[in-house]
Design an enzyme around this catalytic site. Sequence first.
Site, PDB file in Angstrom:
ATOM      1  CB  THR A  74      -4.829  17.399   2.943  1.00  0.00           C
ATOM      2  OG1 THR A  74      -3.606  17.310   3.686  1.00  0.00           O
ATOM      3  CG2 THR A  74      -5.496  16.041   2.882  1.00  0.00           C
TER       4      THR A  74
ATOM      5  CB  ILE B 218      -5.753   9.570  -9.252  1.00  0.00           C
ATOM      6  CG1 ILE B 218      -6.872  10.326  -8.515  1.00  0.00           C
ATOM      7  CG2 ILE B 218      -5.789   8.086  -8.893  1.00  0.00           C
ATOM      8  CD1 ILE B 218      -8.285   9.886  -8.916  1.00  0.00           C
TER       9      ILE B 218
ATOM     10  CG  HIS C  73      -4.575   3.633  -6.061  1.00  0.00           C
ATOM     11  ND1 HIS C  73      -4.788   4.118  -4.784  1.00  0.00           N
ATOM     12  CD2 HIS C  73      -4.357   2.298  -5.915  1.00  0.00           C
ATOM     13  CE1 HIS C  73      -4.699   3.115  -3.912  1.00  0.00           C
ATOM     14  NE2 HIS C  73      -4.435   2.011  -4.579  1.00  0.00           N
TER      15      HIS C  73
ATOM     16  CB  SER D 222      -0.012   6.541   3.146  1.00  0.00           C
ATOM     17  OG  SER D 222      -0.746   5.333   2.986  1.00  0.00           O
TER      18      SER D 222
ATOM     19  CG  ASN E  74      -0.518   9.916   7.938  1.00  0.00           C
ATOM     20  OD1 ASN E  74      -0.806  10.458   6.862  1.00  0.00           O
ATOM     21  ND2 ASN E  74      -1.399   9.218   8.625  1.00  0.00           N
TER      22      ASN E  74
END
Length: 250
Positions: A30, A106, A122, A195, A216
């Site tokens: 982010t 990803i 992923h 996560s 997190n």
Amino acid sequence: MSYNEKIKKVVRLIKESKKTLALTGAGISTESGIPDYRSPGTGLWEKHDPARTASLSALRKDPARFYNYNLDRWTAYSHAQPNAAHYALARLEKMGLLVGVITQNIDSLHVRAGATRVWEVHGHLRTCHCMECRESYGFDQLVYSIRNGTNPPRCVKCGGILRPDVVLFEDRMNEDFYQATQVISGCQLMLVVGSSLTVYPVAGLPGVAREIVIINRTPTPYDEEAAVVIHDSAGQVFRDIMVELGEPLP
């Protein structure tokens, strides 16, 4: 325990551990400008049902619509730059303090930051393949086709539809996931970064580690079991970790 005490404890755990792995999710990226999926008010899945927009059945049912929704978001990832947390994990690997990174992301930011042992459970957006003949292409080929009016993008060999090498909803997990389940055997310390630990089967991986550190912004189901929990910016936390280690980031 104060923030500084937590940083010192994380560094001590890293130094003492003989096998440390990182598990990263959308929250680590982010700060690179990539929105996550579940944050209240901003998460992508609050605005769009992934079963209708980012699933295997959505791709098969209406591939042009699938790409109309997803392509701009995916191509934006290529403009994002790794942040301090990505660079710190790559540095820890080079220092021999981290075996590698298991990531749900990803965006390829770990690879671009210089990490060499990355399990992208992923998938990633560097390549794509034909759903019919399995011919492989660079992801740029898919983007070029759509931008030049061919949507859905087609295989030049057989005319089949191209799809990115990511794990969509309803897909089976990829080879990297199964490799990750092997490499975590004997893990003494897992650094969980960005996560929510709510997406299975990946969310079950920290349960294998002897000790867990969670970095997190929001609480996770593993917080009560973790040795250290820091609800703060991953970039700042890792800058402080590297300073404590005597290896400050540029």
